[in-house]
Design a protein around this motif. Structure first.
Motif, short mmCIF file in Angstrom:
data_model
loop_
_atom_site.label_atom_id
_atom_site.label_comp_id
_atom_site.label_asym_id
_atom_site.label_seq_id
_atom_site.Cartn_x
_atom_site.Cartn_y
_atom_site.Cartn_z
N TYR A 266 -1.39 -2.63 -5.52
CA TYR A 266 -1.63 -1.45 -6.37
C TYR A 266 -3.11 -1.17 -6.54
N TYR A 267 -3.94 -2.22 -6.50
CA TYR A 267 -5.38 -2.09 -6.74
C TYR A 267 -6.20 -2.03 -5.45
N THR A 268 -5.57 -1.85 -4.32
CA THR A 268 -6.30 -1.85 -3.05
C THR A 268 -6.98 -0.52 -2.76
N TYR A 269 -7.93 -0.57 -1.84
CA TYR A 269 -8.61 0.65 -1.39
C TYR A 269 -7.60 1.67 -0.86
N ALA A 270 -6.52 1.19 -0.21
CA ALA A 270 -5.53 2.09 0.38
C ALA A 270 -4.78 2.86 -0.71
N ALA A 271 -4.26 2.13 -1.69
CA ALA A 271 -3.52 2.78 -2.78
C ALA A 271 -4.42 3.70 -3.58
N LEU A 272 -5.64 3.26 -3.84
CA LEU A 272 -6.56 4.07 -4.65
C LEU A 272 -7.05 5.31 -3.91
N ALA A 273 -7.36 5.17 -2.62
CA ALA A 273 -7.80 6.33 -1.85
C ALA A 273 -6.69 7.37 -1.74
N ALA A 274 -5.46 6.92 -1.51
CA ALA A 274 -4.33 7.85 -1.43
C ALA A 274 -4.16 8.59 -2.75
N LYS A 275 -4.29 7.88 -3.85
CA LYS A 275 -4.19 8.52 -5.17
C LYS A 275 -5.32 9.52 -5.36
N ASN A 276 -6.54 9.13 -4.99
CA ASN A 276 -7.69 10.03 -5.13
C ASN A 276 -7.49 11.32 -4.33
N LEU A 277 -6.82 11.19 -3.18
CA LEU A 277 -6.65 12.33 -2.28
C LEU A 277 -5.34 13.07 -2.50
N ASP A 278 -4.58 12.66 -3.51
CA ASP A 278 -3.27 13.26 -3.79
C ASP A 278 -2.42 13.26 -2.52
#
Length: 364
Positions: free
Chosen positions: A182-194
């Motif tokens: 949940y705290y990875t760059y992948a999950a966070l980037a996807a969230k940032n980019l909607d």
């Protein structure tokens, strides 16, 4: 923990019914086949009553009415993150031999509510299975909100999995309890980019050589497993039409170069073969070769050189939708997770860097 009476009830019901709802002592058991349950990720529906998955980042979403919600899963499935409405996400454990039902919400106000679930550990050994929800008597599920149109696929290793993100420091070793995708760059980037996204990753895996493997390489590497629904499981080919990404980020090479016994020419060739394999299955996606952030020194220089050579060769051969992005190498200033993997703060920094790059690349 689960009452014996309900375990027996499940055992009796499963072989003899295909209905979507079943009366249970705690309320109404709504099965995984319910049309209002939304799934994202590489999931096997060979048994539609008990969907199986092995990669982190798998998501299960729905809306529901009533004041409470329980989740049903196979005992020893591992860990999930759950979010009810807009409340703070929390960890859900199915990591005990008798845990088959966990309460996600209770004493909610009347009305419609939303739940988002994410599988946050590697499920290769655990073989997690989702078996539905339990809602209050007289209540039901409602359609989940529409998913974002943007789609990203992440292909990676322990960094993408979230190995050790919740570890206290670099001296700690692997535990499922401290792995959290949940705290990875992948999950966070996807969230940032909607964007919605799916993951194909496993700790220790490489492009041609897994962690501390022979110089000639390992046969069962990422190129071997990429075409299958489940990790290292040849029983089911992945149907690539189920998820058509706009962009694919490949973050591999750390394990190939993790010990001195590697061959840069074999690694370069393997990068080329992997990209060609990914391209055959995803003809329209842009591909980004990621590098970092765990490597340093000669290891980092060799990995960068191999990726550069592979990208150059691919472009000469007509691959015109590929690029490379380098993460800032970790230097300890943001702390370390277990076994010197990226900390939560390091992943957050990686996500910011990748978000900015993909925004420009994809015109998002």
């Amino acid at each position: 923990m689960r009452k014996l009476s309900f375990v027996l009830l499940m055992a009796i019901i499963l072989p003899f019914t295909t209905i979507a709802q079943t009366i249970a002592p705690e309320g109404i058991w709504i099965r995984p086949t319910d049309k209002n349950i939304q799934y994202v990720g590489r999931i096997s529906f060979k048994n539609p009553e008990s969907p199986l998955f092995t990669y982190p980042g798998v998501q299960i979403n729905t809306c529901f009415t009533g004041s409470s919600l329980k989740m049903v899963a196979k005992p020893m499935s591992g860990y999930f993150m759950a979010q009810i409405d807009n409340a703070k996400p929390f960890k859900v454990s199915f990591y005990a031999p008798k845990d088959s039902i966990v309460t996600l919400a209770t004493a909610l106000p009347k009305g419609n509510h939303q739940v988002k679930l994410m599988y946050i550990v590697e499920g290769y050994e655990l073989r997690p299975e989702f078996r539905g929800f339990i809602v209050d008597n007289g209540e039901s599920l409602k359609p989940a909100p529409k998913l974002p149109e943007r789609k990203i696929e992440f292909i990676g290793n322990s960094i993408t999995c979230g190995y050790g993100t919740e570890g206290a420091n670099g001296e700690c070793h692997f535990l499922y309890e401290t792995e959290n995708h949940y705290y990875t760059y992948a999950a966070l980037a996807a969230k940032n980019l909607d964007a919605q996204y799916q993951v194909v990753s496993r700790s220790g895996i490489g492009v041609y050589r897994n962690y501390n493997g022979p110089k000639s390489g390992n046969e069962k590497n990422m190129r071997y497993t990429y075409d299958y629904t489940l990790f290292m499981d040849e029983s089911e080919k992945w149907n690539f039409s189920r998820f058509v990404p706009d962009v694919i980020c490949i973050n591999l090479g750390t394990n190939d170069t993790s010990t001195k016994n590697y061959d840069t020419s074999l690694l370069t060739d393997a990068y080329i073969k992997l990209v060609n394999q990914v391209r055959r299955n995803n003809p329209k996606a842009k591909i980004v070769m990621l590098c970092g952030s765990m490597m340093s020194g000669k290891q980092l220089a060799d990995a960068k050189s191999c990726i550069d050579k592979a990208v150059e060769t691919l472009k000469k051969n007509g691959e015109n939708r590929i690029s490379k992005f380098d993460f800032t190498p970790a230097d300890g200033s943001l702390g370390y997770g277990s076994d010197y993997h990226p900390s939560i703060a390091q992943h957050d920094n990686m996500a910011k860097e990748l978000t900015a790059y993909l925004k420009k690349l994809m015109n998002w």
